[in-house]
Design a protein around this motif. Structure first.
Motif, PDB file in Angstrom:
ATOM      1  N   VAL A 228       7.786 -33.364   2.615  1.00  0.00           N
ATOM      2  CA  VAL A 228       8.260 -32.633   1.518  1.00  0.00           C
ATOM      3  C   VAL A 228       8.991 -31.373   1.897  1.00  0.00           C
ATOM      4  N   ALA A 229       8.578 -30.501   2.600  1.00  0.00           N
ATOM      5  CA  ALA A 229       9.096 -29.347   2.969  1.00  0.00           C
ATOM      6  C   ALA A 229      10.386 -29.398   3.685  1.00  0.00           C
ATOM      7  N   TYR A 230      10.393 -30.366   4.595  1.00  0.00           N
ATOM      8  CA  TYR A 230      11.543 -30.519   5.125  1.00  0.00           C
ATOM      9  C   TYR A 230      12.719 -31.080   4.157  1.00  0.00           C
ATOM     10  N   LYS A 231      12.495 -32.036   3.315  1.00  0.00           N
ATOM     11  CA  LYS A 231      13.452 -32.497   2.426  1.00  0.00           C
ATOM     12  C   LYS A 231      13.931 -31.354   1.487  1.00  0.00           C
ATOM     13  N   LEU A 232      12.896 -30.373   1.192  1.00  0.00           N
ATOM     14  CA  LEU A 232      13.337 -29.314   0.242  1.00  0.00           C
ATOM     15  C   LEU A 232      14.343 -28.189   0.762  1.00  0.00           C
ATOM     16  N   GLY A 233      14.113 -28.031   2.162  1.00  0.00           N
ATOM     17  CA  GLY A 233      14.880 -27.280   2.944  1.00  0.00           C
ATOM     18  C   GLY A 233      16.311 -28.033   2.916  1.00  0.00           C
ATOM     19  N   SER A 234      16.134 -29.094   3.102  1.00  0.00           N
ATOM     20  CA  SER A 234      17.622 -30.105   3.522  1.00  0.00           C
ATOM     21  C   SER A 234      18.185 -30.035   1.933  1.00  0.00           C
ATOM     22  N   ALA A 235      17.627 -29.912   1.032  1.00  0.00           N
ATOM     23  CA  ALA A 235      18.004 -29.989  -0.518  1.00  0.00           C
ATOM     24  C   ALA A 235      18.611 -28.504  -0.661  1.00  0.00           C
TER      25      ALA A 235
ATOM     26  N   LEU B 193       2.541 -24.854   7.647  1.00  0.00           N
ATOM     27  CA  LEU B 193       3.448 -26.041   8.201  1.00  0.00           C
ATOM     28  C   LEU B 193       4.552 -25.986   7.189  1.00  0.00           C
ATOM     29  N   ALA B 194       4.241 -26.015   5.821  1.00  0.00           N
ATOM     30  CA  ALA B 194       5.145 -25.991   4.764  1.00  0.00           C
ATOM     31  C   ALA B 194       6.363 -25.063   5.036  1.00  0.00           C
ATOM     32  N   GLY B 195       6.168 -23.817   5.135  1.00  0.00           N
ATOM     33  CA  GLY B 195       6.888 -22.890   5.326  1.00  0.00           C
ATOM     34  C   GLY B 195       8.070 -22.912   6.623  1.00  0.00           C
ATOM     35  N   LEU B 196       7.293 -23.701   7.786  1.00  0.00           N
ATOM     36  CA  LEU B 196       8.193 -23.622   9.057  1.00  0.00           C
ATOM     37  C   LEU B 196       8.877 -24.961   9.011  1.00  0.00           C
ATOM     38  N   TYR B 197       8.427 -26.224   8.269  1.00  0.00           N
ATOM     39  CA  TYR B 197       9.242 -27.502   7.947  1.00  0.00           C
ATOM     40  C   TYR B 197      10.383 -27.309   7.051  1.00  0.00           C
ATOM     41  N   LEU B 198      10.012 -26.316   6.165  1.00  0.00           N
ATOM     42  CA  LEU B 198      11.184 -26.021   5.258  1.00  0.00           C
ATOM     43  C   LEU B 198      12.215 -25.468   5.914  1.00  0.00           C
ATOM     44  N   VAL B 199      12.252 -24.649   6.821  1.00  0.00           N
ATOM     45  CA  VAL B 199      13.190 -23.865   7.591  1.00  0.00           C
ATOM     46  C   VAL B 199      13.862 -24.968   8.648  1.00  0.00           C
ATOM     47  N   GLN B 200      12.895 -25.666   8.997  1.00  0.00           N
ATOM     48  CA  GLN B 200      13.573 -27.049   9.959  1.00  0.00           C
ATOM     49  C   GLN B 200      14.594 -27.782   9.306  1.00  0.00           C
TER      50      GLN B 200
ATOM     51  N   HIS C 295      -5.858 -25.482   3.709  1.00  0.00           N
ATOM     52  CA  HIS C 295      -4.982 -25.138   2.938  1.00  0.00           C
ATOM     53  C   HIS C 295      -3.899 -24.227   3.696  1.00  0.00           C
ATOM     54  N   GLY C 296      -4.735 -23.354   4.667  1.00  0.00           N
ATOM     55  CA  GLY C 296      -3.998 -22.502   5.328  1.00  0.00           C
ATOM     56  C   GLY C 296      -3.203 -23.029   6.249  1.00  0.00           C
ATOM     57  N   LYS C 297      -3.557 -24.378   7.052  1.00  0.00           N
ATOM     58  CA  LYS C 297      -2.661 -24.818   7.765  1.00  0.00           C
ATOM     59  C   LYS C 297      -1.538 -25.379   6.977  1.00  0.00           C
ATOM     60  N   LEU C 298      -1.645 -26.138   5.871  1.00  0.00           N
ATOM     61  CA  LEU C 298      -0.615 -26.698   5.173  1.00  0.00           C
ATOM     62  C   LEU C 298       0.429 -25.955   4.738  1.00  0.00           C
TER      63      LEU C 298
ATOM     64  N   PRO D 189      -2.215 -35.446   3.764  1.00  0.00           N
ATOM     65  CA  PRO D 189      -1.669 -34.394   3.256  1.00  0.00           C
ATOM     66  C   PRO D 189      -0.832 -33.525   4.047  1.00  0.00           C
ATOM     67  N   GLY D 190      -1.034 -33.593   5.467  1.00  0.00           N
ATOM     68  CA  GLY D 190      -0.215 -32.857   6.347  1.00  0.00           C
ATOM     69  C   GLY D 190       1.119 -33.453   6.706  1.00  0.00           C
ATOM     70  N   ASN D 191       1.249 -34.868   6.545  1.00  0.00           N
ATOM     71  CA  ASN D 191       2.473 -35.462   6.613  1.00  0.00           C
ATOM     72  C   ASN D 191       3.125 -35.417   5.230  1.00  0.00           C
ATOM     73  N   THR D 192       2.616 -35.321   4.158  1.00  0.00           N
ATOM     74  CA  THR D 192       3.101 -34.931   2.914  1.00  0.00           C
ATOM     75  C   THR D 192       3.955 -33.971   2.950  1.00  0.00           C
ATOM     76  N   VAL D 193       3.333 -32.542   3.398  1.00  0.00           N
ATOM     77  CA  VAL D 193       3.660 -31.381   3.615  1.00  0.00           C
ATOM     78  C   VAL D 193       4.838 -31.428   4.343  1.00  0.00           C
ATOM     79  N   GLN D 194       4.728 -32.097   5.506  1.00  0.00           N
ATOM     80  CA  GLN D 194       5.799 -32.179   6.477  1.00  0.00           C
ATOM     81  C   GLN D 194       7.185 -32.779   5.769  1.00  0.00           C
TER      82      GLN D 194
END
Length: 412
Positions: A141-148, A8-15, A2-5, A134-139
């Motif tokens: 989802v977070a990227y698309k959330l940042g995009s949205a 990654l969620a925070g960093l991919y959101l910014v990306q 969960h710590g890894k995810l 789960p890792g690619n889901t986070v990748q």
């Protein structure tokens, strides 16, 4: 895990922020100021730095640590956003983006592309095989959330949010993310790359990447799986704008609404993968549904070309047109999560010293397959007409379904 995810969620959101800014906000802003579909489409050429990730991916593999590359690239993104506060948005009567702004947006994409290589390297090395779903889901989802947030959200708020304040907020977000990347204990524990005394030639280097099992098929698939979807998705909102749908409504439906559905689709894809669905089996089922959805959207487009067709508020066709955007994004989200899982699985079969470069090769081809139709859709629509253009997108959406029958056994 969960710590890894969470990291990654925070960093991919910014990306995802630069993509949303340029894919949702700028096209509608430019179209409302009278630019042709061709000119609006060609602004996607600002994504060009993403196509050259292979130029610096070997440096990330062999020089420095992923944490250093990730931190420096994120800091540079904040600096570019700080510079963008000085320049106003495009004004009515302008024929395109000002030259200085185009240069800064190119730098923004360059920094984001370097950040992408470093972050993908972190993900490939950090995730265990059982964590790929789960890792690619986070990748995704977070990227698309940042995009949205940077696209549809800012489009809704743009009338009340000043341009300088917008980029100051983005700059602060990037600097906060850079501090997170530098301080994260998990990133400090990643192995440093081994420096080789011999630099391989370009031809040998590519042969080495393509020799990884499953690479040729995966490269062909990721290059084609989004051709039809991306072309239709970039053009359809602009055609709705031409038929009287307001920019604020499009910001809500094509930006936030459609992206919410895309995130829901990506989450569903991750949940199905976590329940031991095979990625290729999932792709086969959902790609067929996506083809049917695009066929319905094409029928709607043909209806709009008939005399007396209306998209007035409260009409059934208006609701169907806006809901079709959401359905395409939902199915596209499931497809993207499954595809990125296949990509990362393929890259993990490469030697560790080549994993960042191998994944960057696949990600570059995946991006090229999305950029080409998005860039040329306006040119094709202006030259051939929207109906013929959408018929071509429908054919292109059927190609990846046929391609799945040729998938190698090591990826199943």
């Amino acid at each position: 895990m969960h710590g890894k995810l969470l990291l990654l969620a925070g960093l991919y959101l910014v990306q995802g922020l630069p993509y949303g800014l340029q894919s949702s906000l700028l096209p509608i802003l430019l179209r409302t100021h009278g630019l042709s579909l061709t000119r609006v489409g060609l602004t996607k050429g600002l994504y060009a730095p993403w196509l050259f990730k292979l130029a610096w991916a070997p440096l990330v593999d062999r020089r420095g640590s992923p944490r250093v590359w990730l931190t420096l690239s994120t800091v540079s993104l904040g600096l570019v956003c700080g510079l963008l506060t000085v320049f106003p948005p495009p004004q009515a009567g302008q024929t395109g983006l000002p030259t200085i702004m185009m240069g800064l947006l190119l730098l923004l994409n360059l920094g984001a592309a370097v950040q992408d290589v470093a972050l993908d390297t972190v993900a490939v090395q950090l995730l265990e095989p059982k964590e790929l779903g789960p890792g690619n889901t986070v990748q995704v989802v977070a990227y698309k959330l940042g995009s949205a947030l940077a696209g549809g959200g800012l489009l809704v708020l743009f009338p009340t949010l000043s341009w300088p304040l917008l980029f100051l907020l983005l700059a602060a977000t990037y600097w906060l993310a850079a501090a997170l990347a530098w301080a994260a204990p998990a990133l400090g524990q990643l192995p440093r790359p081994q420096v080789s005394e011999h630099t391989p030639t370009t031809s040998y280097f590519l042969q080495d990447l393509l020799a990884v099992p499953g690479t040729l098929w995966t490269a062909g698939f990721v290059l084609t799986y989004k051709l039809g979807e991306q072309g239709a998705g970039s053009l359809f909102p602009l055609l709705l704008l031409d038929h009287g749908v307001s920019a604020s409504d499009l910001g809500l439906w094509s930006g936030l609404g459609a992206m919410t559905c895309s995130i829901a689709g990506s989450s569903l894809g991750g949940a199905l993968l976590a329940r031991h669905w095979q990625p290729l089996s999932l792709l086969r089922s959902v790609l067929q549904l996506r083809l049917g959805s695009l066929a319905c959207q094409t029928v709607l487009l043909f209806y709009l070309s008939t005399p007396g067709a209306s998209l007035e508020p409260g009409t059934i066709m208006r609701g169907a047109a806006l809901l079709s955007l959401c359905l395409q994004q939902f199915l596209g989200g499931v497809v993207t999560t499954a595809t990125f899982t296949v990509m990362m699985h393929c890259s993990q079969m490469a030697p560790r010293a080549r994993q960042a470069t191998h994944y960057s090769l696949l990600a570059t081809l995946e991006l090229l397959g999305k950029l080409l139709p998005g860039t040329l859709a306006g040119v094709l629509a202006d030259g051939l007409g929207p109906r013929l253009c959408f018929a071509a997108f429908l054919v292109l959406s059927g190609l990846p379904i046929l391609d799945l029958s040729l998938a190698p056994s090591n990826l199943t």
